[in-house]
Design an enzyme around this catalytic site. Structure first.
Site, PDB file in Angstrom:
ATOM      1  N   SER A   1      17.969 -44.298  -9.133  1.00 33.80           N
ATOM      2  CA  SER A   1      16.801 -43.801  -9.617  1.00 33.80           C
ATOM      3  C   SER A   1      17.402 -42.182 -10.110  1.00 33.80           C
ATOM      4  O   SER A   1      16.628 -41.069 -10.105  1.00 33.80           O
ATOM      5  CB  SER A   1      15.729 -43.036  -8.011  1.00 33.80           C
ATOM      6  OG  SER A   1      17.137 -42.179  -7.521  1.00 33.80           O
TER       7      SER A   1
ATOM      8  N   GLU B   1       0.968  -0.903  -0.207  1.00 35.71           N
ATOM      9  CA  GLU B   1      -0.323  -0.618  -0.008  1.00 35.71           C
ATOM     10  C   GLU B   1       0.569   1.596   0.176  1.00 35.71           C
ATOM     11  O   GLU B   1       0.854   2.352  -1.004  1.00 35.71           O
ATOM     12  CB  GLU B   1      -1.096  -0.085   1.080  1.00 35.71           C
ATOM     13  CG  GLU B   1      -2.083  -1.084   1.071  1.00 35.71           C
ATOM     14  CD  GLU B   1      -1.350  -2.521   2.311  1.00 35.71           C
ATOM     15  OE1 GLU B   1      -2.053  -2.755   2.879  1.00 35.71           O
ATOM     16  OE2 GLU B   1      -0.415  -2.422   1.882  1.00 35.71           O
TER      17      GLU B   1
END
Length: 374
Positions: free
Chosen positions: A170, A54
């Site tokens: 992996s 703001e």
């Protein structure tokens, strides 16, 4: 709500997103100053401890802010924190009307910001873009409501649902583009959690490369503090923090060696696996951590799933078929007895990342979705 109101609030929401990773534990906030159907100033909260959206938007608008409408994604603050109250700046700027997407549940605001504006003769309303604002700030809302961070779960798997072969290999199931995406995700996390099995098998570094706006605490959740002293995590503990969260032996000789190498060793008093997950999240929440990424392996992801604490998932599906009855799947743990008990994605989307498919979504317990139904 008019079409114009939504147009300006949508712009404020877009601006707010730019602060992700930079402002936490503060909320993401965007602000737009509109006068005579034209934007005269706009901004977003850019960094924790610095000026709020703001204030920056009003500064950008200057004198054009007098008599204008301020659209802001969250109720303006009215207390002295890291910065002065935004309500004071709004009054000084001569804003005529404030439209906020939602009230701020923070204890020192909670409607008081709007009440202060009303007492000063400034018109206000709440609710334009509220659903979107709640989704935007789901991690902030969860931290305030529960004292725990928002939990992201991430894994990469083959098309047949395997995260490793039967031998444990992996690297790499997903492609480079997916791994680059994960590094960007890591760069806005407060902590990254793995289990001891993953730490020993993969010897990961768990850093964002290149660095992002945040440097995540690297956490190993394990039954005993047996993280190898020669691991990459221990060797780099003085450069990037490492926490070994364990259920026992926090005063053992190995634990002392970990501390001497720069690691923090945290003993969790309750030995039950699900309780350890909750205790760890409580500990991280007390540090005001907002976003935590759980990277595996299967047992750890299963523990988080069984504990019901996963808020968002990021799953990379690679066009590979690994096979193998003993090959690992992403989510271990106890699981559910009936399909109806499954943890479902409330809203999800998918996109191509290189050759892989990314499925991303929030669980039906996501804080943005839950708040919408209140």
């Amino acid at each position: 709500m008019s079409q114009g109101d939504w147009q300006w609030m949508q712009r404020a929401l877009e601006l707010a997103e730019r602060g992700r990773g930079y402002v936490e534990p503060n909320p993401l906030v965007g602000a737009v100053v509109v006068r005579e159907n034209r934007i005269v100033g706009e901004a977003w909260h850019q960094k924790f401890g610095e000026a709020h959206a703001e204030v920056l938007a009003l500064a950008a608008a200057g004198e054009a802010a007098r008599g204008a409408t301020l659209y802001v994604t969250l109720e303006p603050c009215c207390h002295h924190g890291e910065t002065p109250p935004c309500t004071d700046a709004i009054q000084r700027a001569g804003i005529h009307h404030v439209a906020a997407a939602m009230l701020d549940p923070f204890v020192e605001v909670r409607g008081q910001g709007m009440a202060r504006l009303g007492a000063a003769g400034i018109a206000w309303d709440v609710g334009v873009g509220e659903k979107e604002a709640r989704r935007l700030n789901a991690p902030y809302l969860k931290l305030l409501a529960t004292g725990r961070p928002y939990v992201h779960a991430k894994w990469a798997m083959s098309l047949d649902g395997k995260i490793a072969t039967r031998t444990g290999d992996s690297k790499w199931i997903s492609g480079k583009a997916s791994r680059d995406w994960v590094h960007r995700l890591r760069g806005r996390m407060d902590a990254i959690v793995i289990g001891s099995g993953t730490a020993k098998a993969d010897d990961p570094l768990l850093t964002a490369r290149p660095r992002g706006p945040r440097t995540a605490l690297r956490v190993v959740l394990c039954s005993s503090p047996a993280l190898p002293l020669e691991s990459q995590l221990v060797k780099t503990a003085r450069l990037v923090p490492v926490l070994v969260a364990t259920r026992s032996d926090a005063q053992s000789s190995h634990a002392q060696c970990l501390r001497a190498a720069g690691c923090e060793v945290l003993e969790l008093p309750d030995p039950d696996g699900l309780s350890m997950v909750g205790q760890l999240l409580d500990h991280l929440g007390r540090q005001r951590m907002t976003n935590v990424l759980v990277e595996g392996g299967s047992a750890l992801l299963g523990s988080f799933r069984d504990a019901g604490v996963i808020d968002e998932v990021h799953v990379f599906i690679a066009p590979r078929l690994l096979g193998g009855a003993s090959a690992r799947t992403p989510i271990g743990g106890h699981g559910v007895e009936k399909v109806a008990e499954a943890l479902e994605l409330d809203r999800w989307e998918f996109e191509s990342i290189g050759r892989d498919l990314l499925v991303h979504g929030r669980t039906d317990k996501g804080w943005g979705a839950a708040a919408e139904e209140d």
